[in-house]
Every structure is written in structure tokens, then in C-alpha cells.
Design a protein around this motif. Structure first.
Motif, short mmCIF file in Angstrom:
data_model
loop_
_atom_site.label_atom_id
_atom_site.label_comp_id
_atom_site.label_asym_id
_atom_site.label_seq_id
_atom_site.Cartn_x
_atom_site.Cartn_y
_atom_site.Cartn_z
N ARG A 61 0.85 -1.20 0.00
CA ARG A 61 0.00 0.00 0.00
C ARG A 61 0.87 1.24 0.00
N VAL A 62 0.59 2.16 -0.95
CA VAL A 62 1.28 3.44 -1.05
C VAL A 62 0.22 4.53 -1.07
N GLY A 63 0.09 5.25 0.06
CA GLY A 63 -0.97 6.25 0.14
C GLY A 63 -2.32 5.57 0.05
N ARG A 64 -3.16 6.03 -0.89
CA ARG A 64 -4.47 5.42 -1.10
C ARG A 64 -4.44 4.35 -2.18
N GLY A 65 -3.29 4.19 -2.83
CA GLY A 65 -3.19 3.23 -3.90
C GLY A 65 -2.37 2.02 -3.52
N LEU A 66 -2.14 1.15 -4.50
CA LEU A 66 -1.37 -0.06 -4.31
C LEU A 66 -0.26 -0.11 -5.34
N THR A 67 0.86 -0.66 -4.95
CA THR A 67 1.96 -0.86 -5.90
C THR A 67 2.38 -2.32 -5.83
N LEU A 68 2.80 -2.86 -6.96
CA LEU A 68 3.17 -4.26 -7.03
C LEU A 68 4.51 -4.51 -6.35
N THR A 69 4.60 -5.62 -5.65
CA THR A 69 5.90 -6.09 -5.15
C THR A 69 6.64 -6.76 -6.31
N PRO A 70 7.93 -7.05 -6.17
CA PRO A 70 8.63 -7.79 -7.23
C PRO A 70 7.94 -9.10 -7.59
N SER A 71 7.41 -9.80 -6.60
CA SER A 71 6.67 -11.03 -6.88
C SER A 71 5.42 -10.74 -7.69
N GLY A 72 4.74 -9.62 -7.34
CA GLY A 72 3.55 -9.23 -8.08
C GLY A 72 3.84 -8.89 -9.52
N VAL A 73 4.95 -8.19 -9.76
CA VAL A 73 5.35 -7.83 -11.12
C VAL A 73 5.57 -9.08 -11.96
N GLU A 74 6.26 -10.06 -11.37
CA GLU A 74 6.55 -11.29 -12.11
C GLU A 74 5.26 -12.07 -12.41
N LEU A 75 4.38 -12.15 -11.41
CA LEU A 75 3.13 -12.89 -11.61
C LEU A 75 2.23 -12.19 -12.63
N LEU A 76 2.27 -10.85 -12.67
CA LEU A 76 1.40 -10.10 -13.56
C LEU A 76 1.61 -10.51 -15.01
N GLU A 77 2.85 -10.75 -15.43
CA GLU A 77 3.13 -11.14 -16.81
C GLU A 77 2.40 -12.44 -17.15
N HIS A 78 2.45 -13.41 -16.22
CA HIS A 78 1.80 -14.70 -16.47
C HIS A 78 0.28 -14.57 -16.49
N VAL A 79 -0.27 -13.77 -15.58
CA VAL A 79 -1.72 -13.64 -15.50
C VAL A 79 -2.26 -12.88 -16.70
N ARG A 80 -1.51 -11.89 -17.19
CA ARG A 80 -1.94 -11.19 -18.40
C ARG A 80 -2.03 -12.15 -19.57
N ALA A 81 -1.05 -13.03 -19.70
CA ALA A 81 -1.07 -14.01 -20.79
C ALA A 81 -2.26 -14.95 -20.64
N MET A 82 -2.55 -15.34 -19.39
CA MET A 82 -3.70 -16.20 -19.15
C MET A 82 -5.01 -15.49 -19.51
N GLY A 83 -5.10 -14.20 -19.14
CA GLY A 83 -6.30 -13.45 -19.46
C GLY A 83 -6.53 -13.33 -20.94
N ALA A 84 -5.45 -13.07 -21.69
CA ALA A 84 -5.57 -12.97 -23.15
C ALA A 84 -5.99 -14.30 -23.75
N ALA A 85 -5.42 -15.39 -23.24
CA ALA A 85 -5.79 -16.71 -23.74
C ALA A 85 -7.24 -17.05 -23.42
N ALA A 86 -7.66 -16.73 -22.19
CA ALA A 86 -9.05 -17.00 -21.81
C ALA A 86 -10.02 -16.20 -22.66
N GLY A 87 -9.64 -14.95 -22.97
CA GLY A 87 -10.49 -14.14 -23.83
C GLY A 87 -10.61 -14.71 -25.23
#
Length: 299
Positions: A61-87
Motif C-alpha cells: 500500500r502506497v498512500g491510497r493506492g497499491l503498488t506491485l511487489t517484485p513477486s507481483g510484477v513477475e506474476l502479472l506477466e503470467h496472469v496477463r497471458a492467461m487473461g488474453a488466452a481466456a479471452g
């Protein structure tokens, strides 16, 4: 940091992954909840559940928003690919449907959803009772690639190669006010006569000033004491005599309790596009609704 885990041992839940994906892209739980149309506590539980299942912290948590941790950044790439495939899978499956039954979602701005779509959808339901219609009301462009809607009515041409679009025509944005407010202004005859008038802004960035001043109005920020991102709220303020607003002439001219301000003033024109994903055109149901909307909107 690298996420090290046996992915085969993880009971993966796509709903939680989607909650993580949208939260990462929107930057906060509140914005993500609005984008997904769900309660913020429910969304938060899904993100927390994904973190617990994976055994990693995904956000800080940064102020009122959220920022990704290094683990979150790495996972985001995989989840984006999954989302595109699911679509793509969902689009392909829907594209193969030849039945004139099922649900179609149509995205439109507040004013079009409220003023233009209801009589069209009512007529469609008479002709095609097997088709159920969901109207997605959004003043931002719905992401058709992610299936936020099947068909969209937009004021700009899409640039994505996977989208197809038909230009319905041009619409004129006109200045409107209540008769009482026009009288209060002394029945203005020239753009200069509006230099002290109040306007309702629907753009927090102040983007309305430049196009209006291109018509010779000479407005400043002081002319916009009212701000709302809702077109329906803006229109109600205009009808109540609070200020001047700008709206599509097809809708404004049909309203009995407002009049054009400076009727001879050159309008601000913008295009109307009907948009759908290219793969959806192979669906008989989607094609039927798309063609129906195209013909009805052209009227």
C-alpha cells in the motif's frame, strides 16, 4: 525476486487471478471493484486469497493506492497471458454459436444508454425474443478484447486490429440551457455574450474549454463552476437552470424543457461508431444484433 513454487500443487482460481490482474492495472481496490462491478470487500478477499494460495505478497500500500511487489510484477506477466488466452477461447466459442438465443452485451455512454438504446432494444426484443440484452453503461471505452461487452457504441474509431467498426454517421454537440437561464443571460446573440455564463463540465481535466473556445466563446476555468463525470447529472443541472451544458442534438432537441443557446452557432461534430470484435462476426446472434443496431442507429 523470483517466485519459486510447484505450480502443479497450486489450486488455481481464475476469479482470484482476474481480481489481481484488474487491481494491478487499475492501481487500487476501489477502482478495480468499479471496473469489475463487484463490492470492494469481495475483491479484496479474492486478492488476499490468491496471496495466501501462492504464499507471496503481491501488493504494497502506497498512500491510497497499491503498488506491485517484485513477486507481483513477475506474476502479472503470467496472469496477463492467461487473461488474453481466456479471452480468445471465450471469443472463439461464442463465435461458433449459430443460435439466435442467448445474451448480448452492448456498451454505451450514459446518455445513449438512457435515450437512444431503450426503444431500439424494445424493438429487438419483439423481433428476437430469444436474445437477452445486457446494457453496459460506461462513459469510458469498454474493453471488447476482454469481453467487457460484445458490441460498443463509441465516438471514435478503434485502432486495435482485432476490432471491426462501422461508422454510423456524424452527431452534433450543441449548447443547451433552460429557457429561464437563457432569459437570465439576456438572450445572448453572439459567442461574446456568453463570456460571463456558467457551464457544466463533464471533464475533470478541463478538456471542454479548448473545443468550445474554438467556436469563439473565450471561456476560462471560471466559467465552469460545476463539474460531474455523469452526463445524466449534467443534463439534470441544465434542465434545472443551473448552467449551460453540451449534448448530442438528437437527444437535446427532443427534450421539451431546454432550448438551444446561440442556435446559429457552429456545432462541435463527432463520429458515431458501432464496434465489435472480429471473431464475433461469425456468431449469427452477434451479427444479427450488430446489423440491427446499425440500421436503427442510422435512422
Amino acid at each position: 525476486m523470483h517466485i519459486c513454487m510447484d505450480w502443479r500443487a497450486v489450486k488455481f482460481d481464475w476469479n482470484k487471478a482476474r481480481a489481481f490482474l484488474v487491481t494491478a492495472e487499475e492501481g487500487s481496490l476501489s477502482a478495480a471493484a468499479r471496473a469489475l462491478g463487484m463490492a470492494q470487500p469481495t475483491l479484496g478477499r479474492q486478492v488476499d486469497g490468491l496471496e495466501q494460495e501462492l504464499g507471496v505478497v503481491l501488493f504494497e500500500r502506497v498512500g491510497r493506492g497499491l503498488t506491485l511487489t517484485p513477486s507481483g510484477v513477475e506474476l502479472l506477466e503470467h496472469v496477463r497471458a492467461m487473461g488474453a488466452a481466456a479471452g480468445r477461447v471465450s471469443l472463439a466459442a461464442l463465435g461458433q454459436s449459430q443460435a439466435l438465443e442467448g445474451t448480448i452485451s452492448i456498451s454505451a455512454s450514459e446518455t445513449y444508454a438512457a435515450a437512444l438504446l431503450p426503444p431500439i432494444v424494445a424493438k429487438l426484443r419483439v423481433e428476437e425474443p430469444g436474445i437477452h440484452v445486457e446494457i453496459v453503461v460506461s462513459n469510458r471505452a469498454s474493453d471488447l478484447l476482454r469481453r467487457e461487452a460484445d458490441i460498443a457504441i463509441r465516438s471514435f474509431r478503434p485502432t486495435e486490429p482485432d476490432l471491426i467498426a462501422t461508422k454510423i454517421g456524424m452527431a452534433d454537440a450543441i449548447l443547451y440551457a433552460s429557457p429561464g437561464y437563457v432569459e437570465k443571460l439576456g438572450h445572448p446573440k453572439t459567442p461574446y455574450d456568453l463570456r460571463h455564463a456558467d457551464f457544466v463540465s463533464i471533464d475533470p481535466s478541463g478538456g471542454m474549454i479548448k473545443p468550445l473556445n474554438s467556436l469563439g466563446l473565450g471561456l476560462t476555468e471560471a466559467n465552469f463552476p460545476l463539474l460531474t463525470e455523469s452526463y445524466l447529472v449534467m443534463w439534470e443541472l441544465v434542465k434545472q437552470g443551473a448552467a449551460i451544458g453540451i449534448l448530442d442534438a438528437h437527444i437535446g432537441d427532443a427534450a421539451p424543457d431546454v432550448v438551444r443557446v446561440l442556435p446559429d452557432l457552429e456545432p462541435l461534430s463527432f463520429p458515431i461508431w458501432l464496434v465489435a470484435h472480429r471473431e464475433l462476426t461469425t456468431s449469427r446472434r452477434i451479427r444479427r444484433v450488430y446489423d440491427f443496431l446499425k440500421e436503427e442507429l442510422k435512422r
